[in-house]
Write an enzyme that holds these catalytic residues in place. Structure first.
Site, PDB file in Angstrom:
ATOM      1  N   CYS A 101       5.252  -7.413  16.285  1.00 48.96           N
ATOM      2  CA  CYS A 101       4.105  -7.108  17.228  1.00 48.96           C
ATOM      3  C   CYS A 101       3.035  -6.738  16.140  1.00 48.96           C
ATOM      4  O   CYS A 101       2.033  -6.549  16.770  1.00 48.96           O
ATOM      5  CB  CYS A 101       4.296  -6.424  18.449  1.00 48.96           C
ATOM      6  SG  CYS A 101       4.752  -4.659  18.101  1.00 48.96           S
ATOM      7  N   HIS A 159      -3.362  -3.218   2.356  1.00 48.95           N
ATOM      8  CA  HIS A 159      -2.265  -3.514   1.629  1.00 48.95           C
ATOM      9  C   HIS A 159      -1.219  -2.380   2.372  1.00 48.95           C
ATOM     10  O   HIS A 159      -0.223  -2.284   1.876  1.00 48.95           O
ATOM     11  CB  HIS A 159      -2.148  -3.364   0.287  1.00 48.95           C
ATOM     12  CG  HIS A 159      -2.945  -4.512  -0.339  1.00 48.95           C
ATOM     13  ND1 HIS A 159      -3.373  -4.374  -1.614  1.00 48.95           N
ATOM     14  CD2 HIS A 159      -3.350  -5.667   0.114  1.00 48.95           C
ATOM     15  CE1 HIS A 159      -4.219  -5.559  -2.029  1.00 48.95           C
ATOM     16  NE2 HIS A 159      -4.026  -6.364  -1.020  1.00 48.95           N
ATOM     17  N   GLY A 173     -13.557   1.740  -8.412  1.00 51.65           N
ATOM     18  CA  GLY A 173     -11.910   1.450  -9.205  1.00 51.65           C
ATOM     19  C   GLY A 173     -11.268   0.350  -8.787  1.00 51.65           C
ATOM     20  O   GLY A 173     -10.067   0.472  -8.746  1.00 51.65           O
ATOM     21  N   THR A 174     -11.974  -0.620  -8.453  1.00 54.41           N
ATOM     22  CA  THR A 174     -11.203  -1.910  -8.187  1.00 54.41           C
ATOM     23  C   THR A 174     -11.629  -2.913  -9.179  1.00 54.41           C
ATOM     24  O   THR A 174     -12.832  -3.146  -9.528  1.00 54.41           O
ATOM     25  CB  THR A 174     -11.709  -2.297  -6.717  1.00 54.41           C
ATOM     26  OG1 THR A 174     -10.945  -3.655  -6.640  1.00 54.41           O
ATOM     27  CG2 THR A 174     -12.976  -2.492  -6.388  1.00 54.41           C
ATOM     28  N   PRO A 184     -14.763   3.599 -14.634  1.00 51.26           N
ATOM     29  CA  PRO A 184     -14.978   3.985 -16.058  1.00 51.26           C
ATOM     30  C   PRO A 184     -14.865   2.752 -16.983  1.00 51.26           C
ATOM     31  O   PRO A 184     -15.393   2.936 -18.031  1.00 51.26           O
ATOM     32  CB  PRO A 184     -13.491   4.813 -16.201  1.00 51.26           C
ATOM     33  CG  PRO A 184     -12.876   4.457 -15.051  1.00 51.26           C
ATOM     34  CD  PRO A 184     -13.605   3.757 -13.943  1.00 51.26           C
TER      35      PRO A 184
HETATM   36 ZN   LIG Z   1       6.850  -4.300  17.712  1.00 51.18          ZN
END
Ligand SMILES: [Zn+2]
Length: 278
Positions: free
Chosen positions: A152, A141, A212-213, A239
């Site tokens: 690009c 992300h 943790g996901t 957890p």
């Molecule tokens: Zn560029």
């Protein structure tokens, strides 16, 4: 840190045995990939986005069409980036600026250094894996400090793009395209290069650490199932129970920092059996 901190957590005998088993799985795996999410950074002082005490609960949610807004008016989006006026943007910036890597980030670096971790895929934008020293890192992300060209797709550390507040948006040093923050916004596709690299790493992996996901955000949510489908193993470190608990072979219930430190201990004990009883 007090609540859920590393220092005051003592794993039960059952949990410690499961952590020791995990160390063996890492030793025997051909290629292990870690997939990390917001839960990993809670011990670094970054609350999750949603839920009680969450960043977005406290400061309001970012717009669901953030990327389209950027494309419509990149200069306005840049002015907001440089001097955030929206509550959620200010709250996020202050929180991220104050955060530092924790024991779990450092343990992943150590596993990588020992050749036991091929790469880390993170859903976090907080830069903490990088600050801890992870080298093989895929930020699916993006990274809140970095910049990226919308034309690009090249990524830049902030020092490498000239940002003139009088002439926004800044332009790509390579192609003169519009540059935006690297964080993937709502409505924005994940940059193709990082997505491809993630799929490559997951296809090679026969072991995955989920740390943790919650396993609910796609495309990362499908990675553990891809590893399982090809006969690999998946270990969850969290957890709390998540949607993945019960769907993966091994769940280690505890704060990421404490569990990862103990995992390092067991990894060391495998390498040097005299340490096993410590
Ligand atoms: Zn560029």
């Amino acid at each position: 840190m007090s609540d859920g901190g590393t220092a005051d957590f003592v794993p039960s005998a059952a949990l410690d045995a499961a952590i020791a088993r995990t160390a063996e799985l890492l030793r025997d795996a051909r290629s292990t990939v870690a997939l990390t999410g917001a839960g990993l950074s809670v011990e670094s002082g970054i609350p999750p986005f949603r839920g009680p005490g969450g960043l977005w609960t406290k400061y309001g949610e970012p717009p669901l069409d953030g990327y389209q807004r950027f494309l419509r008016d990149p200069a306005a989006a840049w002015r907001e980036r440089l001097r955030p006026t929206e509550g959620w943007a200010r709250g996020l910036r202050d929180t991220l600026d104050a955060a530092r890597p924790n024991a779990a980030h450092r343990a992943l670096v150590e596993l990588e250094r020992r050749g036991l971790l091929a790469c880390t895929i993170t859903q976090n934008i907080d830069d903490l894996h990088r600050q801890a020293g992870s080298r093989a890192l895929l930020e699916i992300h993006g990274n809140h400090r970095w910049l990226r060209c919308v034309e690009c797709h090249r990524r830049f550390e902030p020092e490498h793009v000239a940002v003139d507040p009088e002439r926004l948006p800044p332009r790509c040093p390579a192609c003169d395209g519009v540059v935006k923050g690297d964080t993937v916004q709502f409505g924005e596709p994940i940059p193709p290069a990082v997505l491809r690299a993630c799929y490559d790493a997951v296809e090679r992996a026969d072991c995955m650490l989920l740390i943790g996901t919650s396993g609910t955000v796609y495309p990362a949510a499908e990675f553990p199932f891809e590893v399982l489908r090809r006969g690999g193993t998946v270990i969850e470190i969290n957890p709390y129970e998540s949607e993945l608990t019960g769907m993966v072979p091994l769940s280690l219930r505890g704060p990421a920092g404490a569990v990862m430190e103990r995992l390092l201990h067991h990894v060391g004990a495998l390498a040097d059996p005299r340490r096993a009883s410590a």
